[in-house]
Design an enzyme around this catalytic site. Structure first.
Site, PDB file in Angstrom:
ATOM      1  N   THR A   1      28.672  82.323   8.244  1.00  0.00           N
ATOM      2  CA  THR A   1      29.490  81.379   7.892  1.00  0.00           C
ATOM      3  C   THR A   1      28.931  79.773   7.909  1.00  0.00           C
ATOM      4  O   THR A   1      27.824  79.590   8.599  1.00  0.00           O
ATOM      5  CB  THR A   1      30.599  81.193   8.999  1.00  0.00           C
ATOM      6  N   GLY A   2      29.420  78.870   7.007  1.00  0.00           N
ATOM      7  CA  GLY A   2      29.020  77.707   6.906  1.00  0.00           C
ATOM      8  C   GLY A   2      27.803  77.682   6.443  1.00  0.00           C
ATOM      9  O   GLY A   2      26.912  76.820   6.702  1.00  0.00           O
TER      10      GLY A   2
ATOM     11  N   THR B   1      26.458  77.194   3.113  1.00  0.00           N
ATOM     12  CA  THR B   1      26.001  76.529   1.834  1.00  0.00           C
ATOM     13  C   THR B   1      25.069  75.363   1.691  1.00  0.00           C
ATOM     14  O   THR B   1      24.266  75.173   0.925  1.00  0.00           O
ATOM     15  CB  THR B   1      27.332  75.814   1.170  1.00  0.00           C
TER      16      THR B   1
ATOM     17  N   GLY C   1      22.074  73.216   5.155  1.00  0.00           N
ATOM     18  CA  GLY C   1      21.907  73.405   6.652  1.00  0.00           C
ATOM     19  C   GLY C   1      21.238  74.468   7.197  1.00  0.00           C
ATOM     20  O   GLY C   1      20.613  75.367   6.716  1.00  0.00           O
ATOM     21  N   ILE C   2      21.589  74.568   8.533  1.00  0.00           N
ATOM     22  CA  ILE C   2      21.044  75.769   9.213  1.00  0.00           C
ATOM     23  C   ILE C   2      21.365  77.098   8.654  1.00  0.00           C
ATOM     24  O   ILE C   2      20.915  77.905   8.450  1.00  0.00           O
ATOM     25  CB  ILE C   2      21.217  75.645  10.749  1.00  0.00           C
TER      26      ILE C   2
ATOM     27  N   SER D   1      24.291  74.883  20.581  1.00  0.00           N
ATOM     28  CA  SER D   1      23.552  73.574  20.546  1.00  0.00           C
ATOM     29  C   SER D   1      22.939  73.372  22.045  1.00  0.00           C
ATOM     30  O   SER D   1      23.352  73.420  23.043  1.00  0.00           O
ATOM     31  CB  SER D   1      24.446  72.574  20.090  1.00  0.00           C
TER      32      SER D   1
ATOM     33  N   TYR E   1      32.133  67.318  20.687  1.00  0.00           N
ATOM     34  CA  TYR E   1      31.316  68.001  20.136  1.00  0.00           C
ATOM     35  C   TYR E   1      30.470  68.993  21.041  1.00  0.00           C
ATOM     36  O   TYR E   1      30.538  70.186  21.056  1.00  0.00           O
ATOM     37  CB  TYR E   1      30.379  67.431  19.315  1.00  0.00           C
TER      38      TYR E   1
END
Length: 259
Positions: free
Chosen positions: A13-14, A16, A18-19, A136, A149
């Site tokens: 997921t996510g 597109t 970055g990580i 994280s 966050y």
């Protein structure tokens, strides 16, 4: 060591940029087929084109239960789930309203909860599966500049540990991966003003940020997205069959503990 995920279908997921994008590319390199996910069709299509054979995409906004359901409807079963979708927004605690807290909670935590709830039963029936939550170092070193966050990432680690125990003895592993400061597009955007002001290369600005804001870092620089993706690919593979319920650090030693 041959990290081989041939025959496996992974959802990142996510992914597109970055990580997530780096993880998708790393998993493709292991032989897995990969579903790329992002909020817009245009970004998903662009990422799939860059990744090439073995990748296809599903656009869905995971900030809502409806978006998660749409993703599951498009991809009803996967072998590897990488819950990477996430946001971060630096803001002082007293300036952080309920909407900001809720946005971080829905995307960073509930998207992974909803997808794990959807995909884990079939993994259990198959006797094999991998679920990875991208946490994280901020899960342990709660950052004063974005407490909201940090709290969401602590929750990710807790959910992963709890699910690992829930899936005990099934052949399905659940882990969290904890990056430290990483040179993703999001971090680059956060540092853009400082880079423009100083004229320094991005890597140097990122290293200055690590020194100033993550002084416990042993690496003394930001990691690359590829360095984080290497850990994800290993944990997703059959080689990691005895690793479950773990919070696996790719934090450059930022978390000041030997465990």
């Amino acid at each position: 060591m041959d990290i081989n995920c041939s025959g496996k279908l992974a959802l990142v997921t996510g992914s597109t940029d970055g990580i997530g994008f780096a993880a998708a590319r790393a998993l493709l390199a292991t032989g897995a087929r990969v579903i790329v996910n992002g909020r817009t069709q245009a970004k998903v299509d662009a990422a799939v084109a860059k990744l090439g054979d073995g990748a296809h995409g599903v656009a869905a906004d995971l900030a809502t239960a409806e978006g998660c359901a749409a993703l599951v409807a498009a991809a009803p079963q996967v072998d590897i789930l990488v819950n990477n979708a996430g946001v971060f927004q630096p803001a002082d605690f007293f300036d952080t309203d309920d909407a900001t807290w809720d946005r971080h909670w829905q995307i960073n935590v509930m998207s992974g909860v909803r997808l794990a709830r959807a995909y884990l039963p079939a993994m259990e029936r198959a006797g094999w599966g991998r679920v990875i939550f991208i946490g994280s170092e901020s899960a342990f070193n709660i950052p004063v500049e974005m407490i909201h966050y940090g709290v969401s990432k602590t929750a990710d680690v807790a959910v992963a540990r709890g699910l690992a125990k829930r899936m005990a003895g099934t052949g399905v592993t659940v882990n969290s991966v904890l990056p430290g400061p990483t040179l993703s597009e999001g971090v680059a955007a956060m540092l853009a003003d400082e880079q423009a002001k100083t004229g320094k290369p991005l890597e140097e600005v990122a290293a200055d940020f690590v020194t100033a804001h993550r002084p416990s870092s042993i690496l003394r620089r930001a990691a690359t997205t590829e360095e984080v993706a290497n850990m994800i690919a290993y944990v997703a593979s059959p080689l990691a069959s005895a690793t479950t319920g773990a919070a696996l650090r790719v934090d450059g030693g930022t978390i000041d503990t030997i465990m």
